[in-house]
Each structure stands twice: as C-alpha cells, then as structure tokens.
Design a protein around this motif. Structure first.
Motif, PDB file in Angstrom:
ATOM      1  N   ASN A 171       0.821  -1.189   0.000  1.00 32.72           N
ATOM      2  CA  ASN A 171       0.000   0.000   0.000  1.00 32.72           C
ATOM      3  C   ASN A 171       0.869   1.259   0.000  1.00 32.72           C
ATOM      4  OD1 ASN A 171      -1.742   2.052   1.141  1.00 32.72           O
ATOM      5  ND2 ASN A 171      -3.123   0.341   1.593  1.00 32.72           N
ATOM      6  N   ILE A 172       0.761   2.037  -1.056  1.00 30.19           N
ATOM      7  CA  ILE A 172       1.597   3.232  -1.169  1.00 30.19           C
ATOM      8  C   ILE A 172       1.284   4.238  -0.054  1.00 30.19           C
ATOM      9  CG2 ILE A 172       0.070   4.118  -3.019  1.00 30.19           C
ATOM     10  CD1 ILE A 172       3.706   5.002  -2.939  1.00 30.19           C
ATOM     11  N   VAL A 173      -0.010   4.332   0.309  1.00 32.71           N
ATOM     12  CA  VAL A 173      -0.378   5.254   1.396  1.00 32.71           C
ATOM     13  C   VAL A 173       0.254   4.771   2.707  1.00 32.71           C
ATOM     14  CG1 VAL A 173      -2.283   6.303   2.671  1.00 32.71           C
ATOM     15  CG2 VAL A 173      -2.537   5.851   0.239  1.00 32.71           C
ATOM     16  N   GLY A 174       0.182   3.449   2.933  1.00 34.19           N
ATOM     17  CA  GLY A 174       0.775   2.869   4.143  1.00 34.19           C
ATOM     18  C   GLY A 174       2.268   3.168   4.216  1.00 34.19           C
ATOM     19  N   ALA A 175       2.945   3.057   3.052  1.00 28.91           N
ATOM     20  CA  ALA A 175       4.387   3.320   3.018  1.00 28.91           C
ATOM     21  C   ALA A 175       4.665   4.782   3.361  1.00 28.91           C
ATOM     22  CB  ALA A 175       4.941   2.978   1.640  1.00 28.91           C
ATOM     23  N   LEU A 176       3.804   5.678   2.868  1.00 32.03           N
ATOM     24  CA  LEU A 176       4.012   7.110   3.122  1.00 32.03           C
ATOM     25  C   LEU A 176       3.741   7.493   4.578  1.00 32.03           C
ATOM     26  CD1 LEU A 176       2.411   8.670  -0.095  1.00 32.03           C
ATOM     27  CD2 LEU A 176       4.827   8.648   0.512  1.00 32.03           C
ATOM     28  N   VAL A 177       2.682   6.896   5.138  1.00 27.75           N
ATOM     29  CA  VAL A 177       2.338   7.293   6.513  1.00 27.75           C
ATOM     30  C   VAL A 177       2.943   6.352   7.558  1.00 27.75           C
ATOM     31  CG1 VAL A 177       0.218   8.424   5.752  1.00 27.75           C
ATOM     32  CG2 VAL A 177       0.094   6.100   6.591  1.00 27.75           C
ATOM     33  N   GLY A 178       3.679   5.330   7.082  1.00 28.01           N
ATOM     34  CA  GLY A 178       4.444   4.475   8.003  1.00 28.01           C
ATOM     35  C   GLY A 178       3.632   3.456   8.767  1.00 28.01           C
ATOM     36  N   VAL A 179       2.558   2.912   8.150  1.00 29.67           N
ATOM     37  CA  VAL A 179       1.819   1.824   8.809  1.00 29.67           C
ATOM     38  C   VAL A 179       1.530   0.715   7.800  1.00 29.67           C
ATOM     39  CG1 VAL A 179       0.674   3.287  10.542  1.00 29.67           C
ATOM     40  CG2 VAL A 179      -0.466   2.849   8.384  1.00 29.67           C
ATOM     41  N   GLY A 180       1.289  -0.486   8.305  1.00 29.76           N
ATOM     42  CA  GLY A 180       1.012  -1.631   7.442  1.00 29.76           C
ATOM     43  C   GLY A 180      -0.380  -1.545   6.832  1.00 29.76           C
ATOM     44  N   TYR A 181      -0.585  -2.332   5.751  1.00 33.63           N
ATOM     45  CA  TYR A 181      -1.881  -2.295   5.047  1.00 33.63           C
ATOM     46  C   TYR A 181      -3.048  -2.637   5.966  1.00 33.63           C
ATOM     47  CZ  TYR A 181      -2.177  -7.394   5.030  1.00 33.63           C
ATOM     48  OH  TYR A 181      -2.290  -8.700   5.427  1.00 33.63           O
ATOM     49  N   GLU A 182      -2.798  -3.538   6.931  1.00 32.52           N
ATOM     50  CA  GLU A 182      -3.899  -4.004   7.777  1.00 32.52           C
ATOM     51  C   GLU A 182      -4.431  -2.895   8.682  1.00 32.52           C
ATOM     52  OE1 GLU A 182      -0.773  -4.723   8.069  1.00 32.52           O
ATOM     53  OE2 GLU A 182      -0.166  -4.880  10.154  1.00 32.52           O
ATOM     54  N   LYS A 183      -3.584  -1.874   8.947  1.00 28.80           N
ATOM     55  CA  LYS A 183      -4.014  -0.760   9.809  1.00 28.80           C
ATOM     56  C   LYS A 183      -4.860   0.244   9.016  1.00 28.80           C
ATOM     57  CE  LYS A 183      -1.394  -1.686  13.552  1.00 28.80           C
ATOM     58  NZ  LYS A 183      -0.817  -2.925  13.107  1.00 28.80           N
ATOM     59  N   LEU A 184      -4.800   0.156   7.677  1.00 34.53           N
ATOM     60  CA  LEU A 184      -5.562   1.100   6.848  1.00 34.53           C
ATOM     61  C   LEU A 184      -6.795   0.438   6.243  1.00 34.53           C
ATOM     62  CD1 LEU A 184      -2.632   2.849   4.958  1.00 34.53           C
ATOM     63  CD2 LEU A 184      -4.030   3.816   6.768  1.00 34.53           C
ATOM     64  N   ASN A 185      -6.945  -0.854   6.519  1.00 35.57           N
ATOM     65  CA  ASN A 185      -8.041  -1.580   5.892  1.00 35.57           C
ATOM     66  C   ASN A 185      -9.408  -1.027   6.303  1.00 35.57           C
ATOM     67  OD1 ASN A 185      -9.825  -4.319   5.628  1.00 35.57           O
ATOM     68  ND2 ASN A 185      -8.211  -4.113   4.092  1.00 35.57           N
ATOM     69  N   PHE A 186      -9.487  -0.406   7.492  1.00 34.75           N
ATOM     70  CA  PHE A 186     -10.778   0.163   7.910  1.00 34.75           C
ATOM     71  C   PHE A 186     -11.234   1.239   6.929  1.00 34.75           C
ATOM     72  CE2 PHE A 186     -10.075   4.411   9.758  1.00 34.75           C
ATOM     73  CZ  PHE A 186      -8.686   4.455   9.800  1.00 34.75           C
ATOM     74  N   LEU A 187     -10.271   1.935   6.301  1.00 34.33           N
ATOM     75  CA  LEU A 187     -10.643   2.976   5.331  1.00 34.33           C
ATOM     76  C   LEU A 187     -11.188   2.339   4.053  1.00 34.33           C
ATOM     77  CD1 LEU A 187      -7.777   5.574   5.804  1.00 34.33           C
ATOM     78  CD2 LEU A 187     -10.208   5.905   6.281  1.00 34.33           C
ATOM     79  N   HIS A 188     -10.602   1.204   3.646  1.00 31.07           N
ATOM     80  CA  HIS A 188     -11.121   0.479   2.481  1.00 31.07           C
ATOM     81  C   HIS A 188     -12.577   0.071   2.735  1.00 31.07           C
ATOM     82  CE1 HIS A 188     -11.687  -2.618  -0.522  1.00 31.07           C
ATOM     83  NE2 HIS A 188     -11.845  -3.522   0.422  1.00 31.07           N
ATOM     84  N   ARG A 189     -12.822  -0.458   3.948  1.00 25.52           N
ATOM     85  CA  ARG A 189     -14.183  -0.906   4.275  1.00 25.52           C
ATOM     86  C   ARG A 189     -15.136   0.289   4.317  1.00 25.52           C
ATOM     87  NH1 ARG A 189     -11.376  -4.094   8.197  1.00 25.52           N
ATOM     88  NH2 ARG A 189     -12.021  -2.667   9.831  1.00 25.52           N
ATOM     89  N   PHE A 190     -14.666   1.398   4.901  1.00 27.89           N
ATOM     90  CA  PHE A 190     -15.535   2.565   5.066  1.00 27.89           C
ATOM     91  C   PHE A 190     -15.863   3.214   3.712  1.00 27.89           C
ATOM     92  CE2 PHE A 190     -15.999   7.167   5.817  1.00 27.89           C
ATOM     93  CZ  PHE A 190     -17.174   7.122   6.540  1.00 27.89           C
ATOM     94  N   ILE A 191     -14.840   3.437   2.907  1.00 24.72           N
ATOM     95  CA  ILE A 191     -15.092   4.089   1.607  1.00 24.72           C
ATOM     96  C   ILE A 191     -15.916   3.143   0.732  1.00 24.72           C
ATOM     97  CG2 ILE A 191     -14.038   5.244  -0.398  1.00 24.72           C
ATOM     98  CD1 ILE A 191     -11.496   5.573   1.333  1.00 24.72           C
ATOM     99  N   GLY A 192     -15.638   1.849   0.841  1.00 20.66           N
ATOM    100  CA  GLY A 192     -16.407   0.852   0.088  1.00 20.66           C
ATOM    101  C   GLY A 192     -17.893   0.936   0.439  1.00 20.66           C
TER     102      GLY A 192
END
Ligand SMILES: Cc1cc2nc3c(=O)[nH]c(=O)nc-3n(C[C@H](O)[C@H](O)[C@H](O)COP(=O)(O)OP(=O)(O)OC[C@H]3O[C@@H](n4cnc5c(N)ncnc54)[C@H](O)[C@@H]3O)c2cc1C
Length: 595
Positions: free
Chosen positions: A196-217
């Motif tokens: 995840n490019i966003v994860g790489a930029l903000v310094g967290v793993g993909y699993e920590k950003l997955n809530f945003l995928h679920r929410f925007i979805g």
C-alpha cells in the motif's frame, strides 16, 4: 447512469466535475499531511543501515557459525531436529530429571550482531509528544475503532456528502452521486492493496488502513444505490423506465451496481465469519467485473478505473516479487494446540511483528485448502539456523487440517521421528511496527494473549539480538494463557532469552486462567519467569516498567506492544492512556503498538 436525454445542463455538469476533482485533491492533501508528519521517523529509520534493508523481501543468507554459549541453569541445546530440542529440566522437588518437549532455545552467539555498535537514533512518535490530544484520539469507541479513526471517517463522510448534495438533489440530478462514487474508485482499491503506497508514506502496514477500504467501500455502495434510485424515480415519473432499461450502457450500470451490492453483502461480518472463502470469491469477482462494467457504463469513469488498475497491478507485481515457493517442516505442539512451521530456506528480510501469507501446496490438505492463503505473524528473529518460524493455532477448518498433517508421523534415516515436510508458498513480509525502531527505546513492555506470543517472541528476540546497538535496558513480557500447559514448551526459549542479555533486566510474567491439573504444571521455572493464576494487572506492569526505565536513566521512551484478543488490547490502551503525564514525559513518552 446518465443518458443523453436525461443529462443535466452543462453548467451543472461542470460543477460535478469540479467538485469531484476537489474532493480527490482534498483527500490527497490529507494523505500528504500524514506523510509529512511521519517523515522524521521514516528518515530516522532509513538513515539507520541495519534497519534500511530489513522488512521488504524475504531471502536466504549464509550465517556466520560461532560457538554457542552453554546455558547454566538448564541443559538446553539448539538442534534443528525437534526431538533433540527436548530440554532436560531438573525437577528439584522430586529430585529427578523430567524431559519436556520444548521450542528450541536461541543459538546465543549467532543472534548477536556486533557489526554496527552505534545506538539507533530515537525519533518519538508525534502522538507521544501531545499527550492530552493523544489521550482523546486513542480512546476506543467500538471494537477496532478509536476516536481518531471515527473522526477521520466522519471528516471523509462530510466531504463526500458535501460533494454529493451541494446544489444538487439526488432525485432531480442523480448523476452527481454517480460522479462522486466514480471519483472514490482509486481510494477503495488503494486501501485494499497489500503493498500500500499510502501505508508506506504514513508508516503503517496495510492491515491498519483496511478500515478505510471498508468505510469508503460502504459509502460507495450506498452512493451507487442512491444514484440508481434517483434515475429510476426520474424515468418512472417521465414514463420512460422500460425504454431506458433497454440501453446497453444502462444495463452495464446495473451490472456495476450488482457488483457493488455483492461486495457489500459478501464483506459483512456474518459472511466473513461463516465462510471466509465466500467473502474472498465475491470480493475478487466483484472488484474485477465492476471495473469493466463501470467503463462501459460511463466513459467518465475510465480515468478513475485506470488509476485503480495501476494501484492494483503494482500491488500484484510486488506480491509476485515477494512470493517464494519452498519447503517447510510442520511439527505439532499439542500443549499449545498449534502447528510450528519452520522454513529453513528463508532466514532473513523481516522485522519483528511482520507477518507473511501462507499457502500450503499439498493435496494432503484438500483441494479447497490449496486455494487458501492465511496470514501468520513471524514468531522469531531473522538470521537463525532454524530459518523462519510460524506458529499456527488450530482455530478452524484450514488450521485444523494443517495440524492433522503435521501430526502425521514420519521417520528419518536413523529411525528418528521427524516433522512433515511440505511445499509452501510464502508471500511477504507485511505489516509490523512501521518506522518504529524498537531498539531505540529505553524500555519495552510486550503483552501477549494466547497465540499473540508470536509477536512478543519476535519483538524481544530482536531486542536481545541487537547486542550493543540497543538503548533498551528493561524488557517485560506479560503472557496471558488459559492453560498452564502452554508454558511448558516455551520454558527453554524464555530461559535462553533471559540468559543472553545479562545487562538488560528481562522478566517474563505468565498468567493462567484455568484451574491447575497436576500433570500440566511445569516442574521448573527459571529465574526471571513467574507463573501466577488470574489476569495480569496491566497498569501495574506498565508502571513498573516506566519506573525501572526511569531509575535506570532511560529517557528515550517506553515501547508498549500488545498482541492478543481485543479486550486485552483495550485494557493496554486504557493503561497507557491513564499513566501519569509527568511520568510519561520523564521517561521520554510511551508509545503503543497494537498488532
Ligand atoms: C495479520 C494477521 C496475523 C496473524 N497471525 C497469526 C499467528 O501468528 N498465529 C495464528 O495462529 N493465527 C494468526 N492469525 C489468525 C489466522 O490467520 C487465522 O486464525 C486463520 O487464518 C484461520 O483460518 P481457519 O480456516 O482455520 O479458521 P476459520 O474458522 O475459517 O476462520 C476463523 C477466523 O479467522 C479469519 N480468517 C480465516 N481465514 C482467513 C484468511 N485467509 N485471512 C485472514 N483472516 C482469516 C476469519 O475472520 C475467521 O472468522 C493472524 C491473522 C492476521 C490477520
């Protein structure tokens, strides 16, 4: 679902385009702000030569063989053969020797890396510097959601709703909702990727950003249905519903909507818990067909679909680059109800807390199991003779199958029992502690519940291995288990961890909740390991670590890691939040990592 006849006036269309581009720009700026806030920690990590290359690609490196230091209190030896790794533990009460099967101890010398004696630079998390704000933002609201996450989602929803409803009524001007949803396609896909490019930029793993995928979805599913209902309402009033439904691009719109609804239903907690495979199949099919249908439905979607395809394609190329097929040894650990998976051909390239995705390529599982990929945290430190170790707890169908497979008795050349060798596909590493350099803290408290000990083991082994390049002087492991029998196979490992770093105060506190049965009690506990009935008092442990770190002159903060059930993670978060602000400042901050 706009048609030539029902297209809104062009000035309204211009406003739609302007608003959706502004929405995407606002989201990109928000990501850039988070990336900027993370930049100092990223620089500190990547400026450190020993941290720079780890955590990206798994590989094999030749190890320098050095003599082992023999442990004094227990006769533990490190062997790749599991039977040989049994530990002779002296039962002092009975005056006899009891042989317990155990997890291998650490090969002391090979774990020390003295190539870089410089202490790592400590760059505190911004959140640890603004205590009152952090204390509010980290407050849990619901399972997996903190005040900070809820505020972020609320801000996102407000922007989307503003763009959908500003000077627009979804029943008189339904194309707006469609445009807004189209503009969110890249974000739904980007937050779903593992690399995840966003994860790489903000310094967290993909699993920590997955809530945003679920929410925007979810926002997209609701928006797509509003878009469709608006048009159906309009066409019905005008008496041309049946004519519109014959148009191919309208039909493609319905295909895209069906995909979104399938994705929405397929990803509910109910479906995920009943059949994870059904969730995966509906997700992959839905996401793929949707992209095609969206392009045929409305050419304005094409730029957004291309962006989504780029993120998805790059992710899959990186997944291929991060995948290897190799042989793993499976061994059952009945006391822990898990399968220990050793992969000797992969011994480098990960950091503590990272996980891999595992597929077992054996028809002895079953054909459906061949299609399944399961995530497991790497349970040991890199660069050891045993290679990568995973511990896979029996919880459901797949994990029970792998356990049964590991329990198949195989005999080696000398008639000795050996583990089951299987071909596996390993993808990773992913996740972990991001840009945090654990060895830059003055103290560490790692709290684990049950199988969460995998995270604690890799984290503490990494700190112990750091040799002189660590600032850590106090390490506490707190492990909560239901049954005391789970401790027995871990004793040798805990012992060797404690014995390796005499200059570090390392304690292991084990808590059990089930009543003791005579046979399940360990017969010997090494100094530094305690066993207590009940649940751990997290606040007391945190306070002890902070006090000992402070009295030892540590001022670069305390790292708190937790891996286990949500209730345990919540208790730890509350303890971190409630600790005295003055004490927090004196020790250099307390940073919480939930795995
Ligand atoms: C990042 C991460 C690290 C993990 N590390 C470990 C570990 O070190 N040791 C360990 O024992 N377990 C670990 N787990 C949990 C482990 O992945 C699941 O227990 C396992 O996949 C369950 O599979 P099953 O078919 O036997 O169980 P099921 O009964 O089918 O599933 C039990 C639950 O596990 C989840 N699950 C099932 N399949 C998957 C999958 N393919 N991907 C993600 N979640 C799934 C679902 O939420 C499901 O409700 C980890 C999970 C994650 C997300």
């Amino acid at each position: 679902m706009s048609s030539v006849q029902s297209a809104p006036p062009s000035n309204s269309s211009d406003l739609d385009v302007t608003l959706t581009y502004h929405l995407d720009i606002a989201i990109s700026i928000t990501i850039a702000i988070f990336a900027l806030l993370n930049a100092p920690r990223a620089v500190a990590r990547f400026a450190n030569p020993s941290e720079r290359l780890r955590g990206h690609i798994l590989r094999y490196v030749a190890l320098r063989r050095e003599p082992r230091i023999s442990a004094s209190s227990v006769s533990n030896q490190m062997h790749s053969d599991f039977k040989k790794s049994a530990v002779g533990i002296q039962d002092r009460s009975a005056g006899c020797d009891t042989i317990l099967s155990a997890l291998p101890a650490l090969p002391t010398q090979t774990l020390r890396d003295t190539s870089n004696p410089e202490r790592p630079v400590h760059m505190p998390m911004l959140s640890s510097l603004v205590h009152p704000v952090t204390s509010v933002l980290t407050r849990p609201v619901h399972e997996g959601y903190t005040v900070g996450r809820v505020l972020l989602m609320a801000g996102y929803a407000i922007m989307v709703l503003y763009c959908t409803f500003y000077k627009s009524n979804p029943f008189s001007h339904p194309s707006r909702a469609g445009r807004v949803i189209a503009s969110q396609i890249p974000f739904v896909y980007i937050f779903a990727t593992k690399n995840n490019i966003v994860g790489a930029l903000v310094g967290v793993g993909y699993e920590k950003l997955n809530f945003l995928h679920r929410f925007i979805g979810r926002l997209a599913v609701v928006g797509a249905n509003v878009h469709m209902l608006g048009y159906v309402y309009k066409w019905t009033l005008a008496g041309k519903l049946s004519t519109e439904l014959t148009k191919p691009f309208i039909r493609w719109g319905f295909v895209a909507l069906a995909c979104f609804d399938l994705l929405g239903i397929g990803s509910t907690q109910f479906v995920r818990s009943k059949s994870y495979n059904l969730f995966i199949v509906t997700h992959v099919l839905g996401l793929f067909i949707f992209l095609i249908a969206a392009c045929y439905h409305q050419p304005a979607c094409i730029p957004f679909v291309i962006a989504a395809c780029v993120f998805y394609g790059v992710d899959h190329l990186m997944r291929i680059a991060k995948t290897c097929i190799t042989t793993a040894m499976l061994r059952p650990i009945p006391e822990l109800g898990l399968t220990r998976i050793e992969i000797p051909t992969l011994n480098s390239g990960w950091r503590a807390g990272q996980h891999v995705r595992l597929r077992v390529l054996s028809t002895d599982m079953d054909y459906l199991a061949l299609t399944e990929v399961h995530p497991f945290t790497i349970a040991n430190v890199e660069r050891t003779e045993e290679g990568m170790v995973l511990m896979c707890k029996k919880t459901g169908r797949w994990t029970s199958k792998i356990y049964s497979l590991s329990a198949t008795k195989r005999y080696g050349e000398q008639g000795r029992e050996v583990g089951e060798a299987v071909r596996v596909m390993i993808e990773g590493p992913y996740g972990g502690v991001g840009n945090t350099i654990m060895s830059s803290y003055s103290g560490a408290l790692v709290i684990a519940g049950g199988i969460g000990i995998t995270f604690a083991l890799s984290a503490v082994q990494e700190l112990v291995r750091s040799g002189n390049d660590t600032s850590v002087r106090v390490i506490d492991i707190v492990w909560s288990i239901p049954d005391v029998a789970s401790l027995t196979p871990m004793i040798a490992l805990f012992t060797s961890l404690i014995e390796q770093r005499m200059e570090v105060c390392l304690r292991v506190s084990v808590f059990y909740t089930r009543a003791l049965k005579g046979s399940s009690q360990p017969t010997y506990l090494p100094p530094g390991v305690t066993l207590t009935p009940g649940r751990p008092k997290i606040a007391k442990f945190l306070n002890d670590v902070v006090t000992s770190t402070q009295s030892g002159g540590g001022a670069t903060g305390v790292f708190v890691g937790v891996c286990g059930p949500p209730a345990l993670a919540r208790d730890v978060a509350v303890a971190v939040r409630n600790i005295d602000v003055h004490q927090k400042r004196m020790v250099g901050g307390i940073e919480l990592h939930e795995e």
